[in-house]
Design a protein around this motif. Structure first.
Motif, PDB file in Angstrom:
ATOM      1  N   SER A 237       0.782  -1.156   0.190  1.00 41.16           N
ATOM      2  CA  SER A 237      -0.166  -0.117   0.170  1.00 41.16           C
ATOM      3  C   SER A 237       0.609   1.131   0.118  1.00 41.16           C
ATOM      4  O   SER A 237       2.300   0.978   0.073  1.00 41.16           O
ATOM      5  CB  SER A 237      -0.929   0.259   1.064  1.00 41.16           C
ATOM      6  OG  SER A 237       0.475   0.070   2.413  1.00 41.16           O
ATOM      7  N   HIS A 238       0.232   2.430   0.220  1.00 37.01           N
ATOM      8  CA  HIS A 238       1.228   3.468  -0.078  1.00 37.01           C
ATOM      9  C   HIS A 238       0.676   3.710   1.403  1.00 37.01           C
ATOM     10  O   HIS A 238      -0.050   3.768   2.139  1.00 37.01           O
ATOM     11  CB  HIS A 238       0.017   4.941  -0.254  1.00 37.01           C
ATOM     12  CG  HIS A 238       0.361   6.751  -0.431  1.00 37.01           C
ATOM     13  ND1 HIS A 238       0.985   6.632   0.817  1.00 37.01           N
ATOM     14  CD2 HIS A 238       1.028   6.963  -1.221  1.00 37.01           C
ATOM     15  CE1 HIS A 238       1.761   7.736   0.509  1.00 37.01           C
ATOM     16  NE2 HIS A 238       1.615   7.618  -0.806  1.00 37.01           N
ATOM     17  N   ALA A 286       7.276   7.218   1.579  1.00 37.46           N
ATOM     18  CA  ALA A 286       6.699   6.051   1.357  1.00 37.46           C
ATOM     19  C   ALA A 286       6.713   4.700   1.450  1.00 37.46           C
ATOM     20  O   ALA A 286       6.476   3.841   2.142  1.00 37.46           O
ATOM     21  CB  ALA A 286       5.974   6.080  -0.292  1.00 37.46           C
ATOM     22  N   ILE A 287       7.868   4.832   2.108  1.00 45.01           N
ATOM     23  CA  ILE A 287       8.538   3.349   2.253  1.00 45.01           C
ATOM     24  C   ILE A 287       8.081   3.039   4.302  1.00 45.01           C
ATOM     25  O   ILE A 287       8.388   1.993   4.616  1.00 45.01           O
ATOM     26  CB  ILE A 287       9.384   2.975   2.275  1.00 45.01           C
ATOM     27  CG1 ILE A 287      10.870   3.874   2.573  1.00 45.01           C
ATOM     28  CG2 ILE A 287       9.646   3.130   0.292  1.00 45.01           C
ATOM     29  CD1 ILE A 287      12.742   3.244   2.642  1.00 45.01           C
ATOM     30  N   PRO A 388       6.971  10.714  17.408  1.00 47.96           N
ATOM     31  CA  PRO A 388       6.248   8.939  17.933  1.00 47.96           C
ATOM     32  C   PRO A 388       5.649   8.590  16.361  1.00 47.96           C
ATOM     33  O   PRO A 388       4.707  10.177  15.701  1.00 47.96           O
ATOM     34  CB  PRO A 388       5.285   9.038  18.660  1.00 47.96           C
ATOM     35  CG  PRO A 388       5.022  10.520  18.941  1.00 47.96           C
ATOM     36  CD  PRO A 388       5.500  10.931  18.548  1.00 47.96           C
ATOM     37  N   LEU A 389       5.955   7.960  15.737  1.00 52.37           N
ATOM     38  CA  LEU A 389       5.702   7.191  14.182  1.00 52.37           C
ATOM     39  C   LEU A 389       4.785   6.173  14.245  1.00 52.37           C
ATOM     40  O   LEU A 389       5.331   4.757  15.204  1.00 52.37           O
ATOM     41  CB  LEU A 389       6.554   7.142  13.312  1.00 52.37           C
ATOM     42  CG  LEU A 389       7.329   8.506  13.329  1.00 52.37           C
ATOM     43  CD1 LEU A 389       9.158   8.006  12.622  1.00 52.37           C
ATOM     44  CD2 LEU A 389       6.985   9.898  12.747  1.00 52.37           C
ATOM     45  N   ARG A 390       3.579   6.073  13.594  1.00 51.01           N
ATOM     46  CA  ARG A 390       2.547   4.606  13.362  1.00 51.01           C
ATOM     47  C   ARG A 390       2.588   4.812  11.559  1.00 51.01           C
ATOM     48  O   ARG A 390       3.310   5.440  11.001  1.00 51.01           O
ATOM     49  CB  ARG A 390       1.750   4.307  13.939  1.00 51.01           C
ATOM     50  CG  ARG A 390       1.800   4.323  15.701  1.00 51.01           C
ATOM     51  CD  ARG A 390       0.738   4.036  15.987  1.00 51.01           C
ATOM     52  NE  ARG A 390       0.793   2.890  17.488  1.00 51.01           N
ATOM     53  CZ  ARG A 390       1.088   2.737  17.836  1.00 51.01           C
ATOM     54  NH1 ARG A 390       1.865   1.559  17.325  1.00 51.01           N
ATOM     55  NH2 ARG A 390       1.627   2.615  19.411  1.00 51.01           N
ATOM     56  N   PRO A 391       2.640   2.979  11.483  1.00 54.22           N
ATOM     57  CA  PRO A 391       1.644   2.987   9.739  1.00 54.22           C
ATOM     58  C   PRO A 391       0.730   4.284   9.298  1.00 54.22           C
ATOM     59  O   PRO A 391       0.034   4.306  10.054  1.00 54.22           O
ATOM     60  CB  PRO A 391       1.630   1.814   9.809  1.00 54.22           C
ATOM     61  CG  PRO A 391       3.120   0.996  10.782  1.00 54.22           C
ATOM     62  CD  PRO A 391       2.833   2.253  12.017  1.00 54.22           C
ATOM     63  N   GLY A 392       0.558   5.129   8.137  1.00 55.28           N
ATOM     64  CA  GLY A 392      -0.365   5.492   7.841  1.00 55.28           C
ATOM     65  C   GLY A 392      -0.489   5.309   7.009  1.00 55.28           C
ATOM     66  O   GLY A 392       0.323   5.177   5.886  1.00 55.28           O
ATOM     67  N   TYR A 434       6.232   3.978  -3.465  1.00 51.87           N
ATOM     68  CA  TYR A 434       6.180   5.094  -4.353  1.00 51.87           C
ATOM     69  C   TYR A 434       6.598   6.016  -4.390  1.00 51.87           C
ATOM     70  O   TYR A 434       7.578   6.816  -3.829  1.00 51.87           O
ATOM     71  CB  TYR A 434       4.388   5.263  -2.387  1.00 51.87           C
ATOM     72  CG  TYR A 434       3.175   6.407  -3.426  1.00 51.87           C
ATOM     73  CD1 TYR A 434       2.132   5.852  -4.135  1.00 51.87           C
ATOM     74  CD2 TYR A 434       3.550   8.253  -3.358  1.00 51.87           C
ATOM     75  CE1 TYR A 434       1.673   6.687  -4.674  1.00 51.87           C
ATOM     76  CE2 TYR A 434       2.564   8.428  -3.500  1.00 51.87           C
ATOM     77  CZ  TYR A 434       1.548   8.102  -4.405  1.00 51.87           C
ATOM     78  OH  TYR A 434       0.611   9.286  -4.855  1.00 51.87           O
ATOM     79  N   THR A 435       5.824   6.831  -5.020  1.00 54.53           N
ATOM     80  CA  THR A 435       7.054   8.481  -5.252  1.00 54.53           C
ATOM     81  C   THR A 435       5.637   9.160  -5.245  1.00 54.53           C
ATOM     82  O   THR A 435       4.573   9.272  -5.814  1.00 54.53           O
ATOM     83  CB  THR A 435       7.712   8.419  -6.182  1.00 54.53           C
ATOM     84  OG1 THR A 435       9.139   9.603  -6.858  1.00 54.53           O
ATOM     85  CG2 THR A 435       7.026   8.126  -8.224  1.00 54.53           C
ATOM     86  N   ALA A 436       6.164  10.558  -4.288  1.00 55.69           N
ATOM     87  CA  ALA A 436       5.765  11.857  -4.651  1.00 55.69           C
ATOM     88  C   ALA A 436       4.197  12.125  -5.928  1.00 55.69           C
ATOM     89  O   ALA A 436       4.997  12.619  -6.977  1.00 55.69           O
ATOM     90  CB  ALA A 436       5.845  12.879  -3.618  1.00 55.69           C
TER      91      ALA A 436
END
Length: 472
Positions: A237-238, A286-287, A388-392, A434-436
């Protein structure tokens, strides 16, 4: 009877509806969301990746086809249909005039987005303005628009579309375009797709959905059960690393953290796990969601010091601030000793004297793993900040297999009157990565193709590839 039925309400669906209407077809668009939430994930976008051979309006320098293709090839690891990808790339060079005709305006890249000033055209007012412009144009052209109308199934005659089923209602049409997104908002499906990891965790339980809550994947699931040819990995996914304090749905682009390449990222064990300076951020942002998804607890922390402040787009949430690393560890719940050790080892490994975040500079690390390839500077200037980071998850890549006409395939054979565009078929181009801005490129290109082909199919119906006797 309606000529063309468009299922969906975002960029790809609107492009399809407008093109079909311009081709002379009567068009109805069904949007699952209520009017105030219309537009799908497109309302959260801000730009379109565009091929161009020289300076054009808001785009500087050039971004030729081969460079675009190589950028896409790099992020997908080769998991892409080159024919369809190049179709998207070429279409991206000529769509802006058509977009302007329907009320979309562009603006130069803003400060903080200069890495993509050459490759991406920014919408004035962002994705919401683009969506609103398209809806106004569709209404003015006579497209029938219905909100709050989720489609859960289709009536098919073999590979031919007959009608859409929305609740108890049957809506027939001569041709249909599906452009209703992936399944990222269906949390149970996401949980099943990702399964349980070796630590006994269900990673998807910690995912946040950057976009619309209305992409439940009901029609995607129907197409799988109906025997349509599918493409893509349901776990791809993105997937962006976003602020862990973001809402479950509709956080949008402002929840993204753009400071990753300016510092280090550690997991909950205070250990680095990937090269933060591998490439320019628009090619790598996006990775990071997927990288975090494989870390313990699906949580990580982007850590910077005072030297990085002001060098990235301000996030919607303030960083956790501390005057020392032990204090930062206490505030984030990280182990003090491990964090200090990780930073100490990183600082000692930094090499290079010419820091420049606008180029691939010589500031790197030596003697540690993972390496930081560029923009490596010691974290030694308080105050320190942690995010703090989580997968979006923005959208999933599992979708229907299509051809250059955007036709849905059954058993390797294209449907005569059922087409697909946007995120629901993005896996044909995006096997991973993904690329922007490329999502909007895919949606615009295939939305326009699908609308045109659907209008042709409605005007000149063919039965299972039989000759068009009516036209003859």
């Amino acid at each position: 009877m309606i000529d063309v039925l468009v299922i969906g309400g975002g960029n790809a669906a609107l492009c399809a509806a407008l093109m079909a209407r311009e081709a002379g077809a009567s068009v109805m668009l069904l949007e699952a969301a209520p009017k105030e939430w219309r537009g799908g994930n497109s309302q959260h976008t801000r730009n379109l990746r565009c091929m161009h051979d020289g300076p054009e309006d808001v785009l500087v320098d050039s971004y030729p086809e081969e460079e675009f293709w190589q950028d896409l090839l790099k992020v997908t690891g080769g998991i892409t249909d080159e024919k369809l990808a190049r179709l998207v790339i070429r279409a991206s060079s000529s769509c802006r005039d058509w977009m302007r005709k329907h009320g979309v305006n562009f603006q130069p890249a803003l400060s903080g987005t200069l890495h993509i000033a050459r490759t991406n055209a920014f919408f004035m007012g962002g994705g919401r303005a683009l969506v609103n412009a398209y809806y106004r144009s569709a209404e003015n052209l006579g497209v029938q628009i219905r909100y709050g109308t989720p489609v859960h199934a289709l009536e098919l005659d073999g590979d031919r579309f007959v009608a859409a089923l929305a609740g108890d209602e049957r809506i027939p049409a001569r041709a249909c375009v599906m452009a209703c997104g992936g399944f990222e908002s269906n949390l149970q499906w996401m949980r099943e797709a990702w399964g349980q990891n070796e630590r006994g965790e269900w990673p998807a339980d910690n995912f946040l959905i950057r976009g619309t809550r209305y992409n439940q994947g009901a029609l995607l699931k129907f197409m799988i059960d109906a025997g349509a040819d599918m493409i893509g990995d349901p776990t791809q996914s993105h997937c962006v690393a976003i602020d862990a304090r973001s809402p479950l749905y509709d956080g949008g682009i402002c929840t993204r953290l753009d400071c990753v390449s300016l510092g280090i990222v550690v997991n909950r064990d205070a250990q680095r796990f990937y090269d933060e300076g591998e490439d320019f951020w628009p090619k790598r942002y996006a990775i990071w969601g997927r990288l975090v998804a494989f870390q313990p607890g699906q949580i990580a922390y982007s850590i910077i010091d005072a030297k990085a402040v002001g060098r990235f787009m301000p996030p919607v949430f303030n960083g956790i601030r501390a005057d020392s690393l032990p204090e930062l560890a206490r505030l984030t719940g990280l182990d003090e000793t491990r964090l200090e050790q990780t930073v100490r080892e990183f600082n000692a490994a930094c090499r290079g004297e010419h820091f420049d975040h606008t180029i691939m500079d010589d500031c790197r690390t030596e003697g540690i793993s993972p390496v930081k390839t560029h923009w490596a500077r010691p974290l030694d200037t308080p105050p320190y900040f942690a995010y703090p980071l989580r997968p979006g998850i923005t959208f999933t890549y599992l979708g229907t297999k299509v051809d250059e006409n955007a036709a849905v395939h059954f058993g390797g054979r294209p449907s005569p009157n059922l087409f697909c565009a946007g995120e629901m078929m993005s896996g044909n181009v995006l096997g991973k990565g993904y690329t922007a801005g490329v999502g909007m490129s895919i949606g615009t290109a295939f939305g326009r193709i699908a609308g045109t082909r659907a209008a042709e199919a409605a005007r000149h119906p063919r039965i299972h590839g039989a000759p068009d006797l009516e036209a003859a």
